[in-house]
Write an enzyme that holds these catalytic residues in place. Structure first.
Site, PDB file in Angstrom:
ATOM      1  N   GLN A  28      -4.689  -1.738   9.844  1.00 17.30           N
ATOM      2  CA  GLN A  28      -4.462  -2.749   8.915  1.00 17.30           C
ATOM      3  C   GLN A  28      -5.128  -4.066   9.899  1.00 17.30           C
ATOM      4  O   GLN A  28      -5.041  -4.199  11.142  1.00 17.30           O
ATOM      5  CB  GLN A  28      -3.177  -3.033   8.738  1.00 17.30           C
ATOM      6  CG  GLN A  28      -2.818  -4.503   7.977  1.00 17.30           C
ATOM      7  CD  GLN A  28      -3.477  -4.375   6.631  1.00 17.30           C
ATOM      8  OE1 GLN A  28      -3.437  -3.432   5.855  1.00 17.30           O
ATOM      9  NE2 GLN A  28      -4.017  -5.326   6.246  1.00 17.30           N
ATOM     10  N   ASP A  86     -10.622   2.433   4.153  1.00 15.66           N
ATOM     11  CA  ASP A  86     -11.039   1.288   3.939  1.00 15.66           C
ATOM     12  C   ASP A  86     -12.461   0.958   3.789  1.00 15.66           C
ATOM     13  O   ASP A  86     -13.204  -0.041   3.333  1.00 15.66           O
ATOM     14  CB  ASP A  86     -10.864   0.336   5.349  1.00 15.66           C
ATOM     15  CG  ASP A  86      -9.306  -0.251   5.170  1.00 15.66           C
ATOM     16  OD1 ASP A  86      -9.073  -0.758   4.199  1.00 15.66           O
ATOM     17  OD2 ASP A  86      -8.795  -0.586   6.319  1.00 15.66           O
ATOM     18  N   LYS A 141       0.882  -1.210   0.004  1.00 17.96           N
ATOM     19  CA  LYS A 141      -0.185   0.168   0.053  1.00 17.96           C
ATOM     20  C   LYS A 141       0.864   1.200  -0.169  1.00 17.96           C
ATOM     21  O   LYS A 141       0.580   2.353  -0.563  1.00 17.96           O
ATOM     22  CB  LYS A 141      -0.932   0.272   1.186  1.00 17.96           C
ATOM     23  CG  LYS A 141      -1.973  -1.186   1.119  1.00 17.96           C
ATOM     24  CD  LYS A 141      -2.776  -1.149   2.368  1.00 17.96           C
ATOM     25  CE  LYS A 141      -3.725  -2.416   2.270  1.00 17.96           C
ATOM     26  NZ  LYS A 141      -4.347  -2.726   3.715  1.00 17.96           N
TER      27      LYS A 141
END
Length: 352
Positions: free
Chosen positions: A142, A165, A98
């Site tokens: 995460q 997200d 990422k």
């Protein structure tokens, strides 16, 4: 042997422009005449393998251009903050991918490392600080998190406007109501694969194998919702299966499906006998198994790739299919967050 064709090249060969090349999400997938001709003329034992890597490069190029325009107009460069808890090797690998993608498109980023022993309160305090930091546009924690931390509480602690997200309950709710929202990156990646490849969804039968709240459920929502709404959907008839769906019952659904999305996390769940001729198969699964020949670990999806590609019209590989698209869509979400596109006044401008 399967033929690997990048979606943009495929459409160019058909004399079409690639759909969805702008940053908009609003194009529902309707049957294209060229795609129909391709289905009729292609050999039934040869699937088109959709290159997620090439498609992701195309989307990242779009994101790079968008960032350059944004900065050239005098705005601050978008910034992504990633919180990584513990030493999970897979999580560290995902976060590295990422941050590399962020650098590639011109987004600044930081990774904040916390030990697995961090308390829930300490993690929530960190999120509050990042929410209040005006230099942070996109924020993600995460997953998975250690067992002593409530993942839902953490996801809901992130400011919905920074929630790249798309896991905050506000963003999930807006998505379910067909409203503009921060879409979860993997489901949005699946949607873009289908849309940009020209796979028709209007009135088609779809099976989504897997009902997770972060992947399976959002994919089903995007595919079945109304194409005329604020956040247009695919107008498909969608069936969702889960761990309690017997394999034979699952087969009864998949054998009728025009599109099968496998997102259950079970290696070889979808086999050739479960697929009808010409179906499109999107494999979201990422499973680490031992190679029977080399005895080394390898990644496989939820689909028996070698068998299914003999019957499918389109298929995504693992690795190299949905995975790169997830990262690309995360970059798009970070740009949306930087532009504050989901604030009420910006939403009003979008719909006016």
């Amino acid at each position: 042997m399967a033929t690997i064709v990048a979606p943009r090249l495929l459409l160019r060969l058909l004399g079409q422009t690639a759909p969805g090349t702008s940053s908009g999400r609003g194009c529902s997938c309707h049957l294209r005449q060229g795609a129909r001709r391709l289905h009729l003329s292609a050999s039934r034992n040869e699937a088109v393998v959709i290159s997620g890597r090439k498609l992701a490069r195309q989307i990242r190029q779009e994101a790079r251009h968008e960032v350059e325009q944004w900065v050239a107009a005098g705005n601050r460069r978008p910034h992504l903050s990633v919180v990584l808890v513990g030493e999970n090797p897979a999580s560290h690998s995902y976060v590295l991918n990422k941050t590399k993608a962020a650098a590639d498109v011109g987004i600044s980023s930081e990774t904040i490392l916390k030990p697995a022993s961090v308390t829930e309160d300490e993690l929530l305090d960190l999120i509050v600080k990042l929410n209040d930091d005006t230099n942070v546009d996109g924020l993600l924690v995460q997953l998975p998190l250690p067992e002593h931390i409530d993942e839902r509480k953490v996801c809901n602690a992130v400011n919905p406007e920074k929630d790249v997200d798309g896991f905050h309950v506000v963003n999930v709710g807006r998505m379910c109501l067909d409203q503009y929202s921060m879409l979860p990156a993997t489901p949005w990646g699946v949607w873009e694969i289908i849309k940009r490849t020209g796979i028709p969804t209007l009135g088609k039968n779809v099976v989504v194998a897997g009902r997770s709240k972060n992947v399976g459920m959002p994919i089903a929502m995007l595919l079945h919702t109304d194409g005329r709404h604020e956040r247009p959907g695919g107008d498909a008839t969608v069936t969702i299966s889960h761990r309690y769906t017997p394999k034979e019952q699952l087969k009864q659904h998949t054998i009728l499906a025009d599109i099968v999305v496998a997102a259950a996390g079970i290696p070889n769940l979808i086999t050739a006998d479960m697929i009808k001729e010409g179906a499109a198969v999107i494999d979201v699964g990422i499973n680490r198994v031992q190679d029977p020949v080399t005895a080394k670990p390898k990644l496989v999806g939820d689909v028996d790739f070698e068998g299914v590609k003999q019957k499918a019209s389109y298929i995504t590989p693992v690795p190299g299919g949905v995975g790169p698209m997830t990262v690309a869509m995360l970059m798009k979400n970070t740009i949306i967050a930087a532009k504050k596109m989901l604030r009420p006044q910006e939403l009003e401008a979008l719909t006016s």
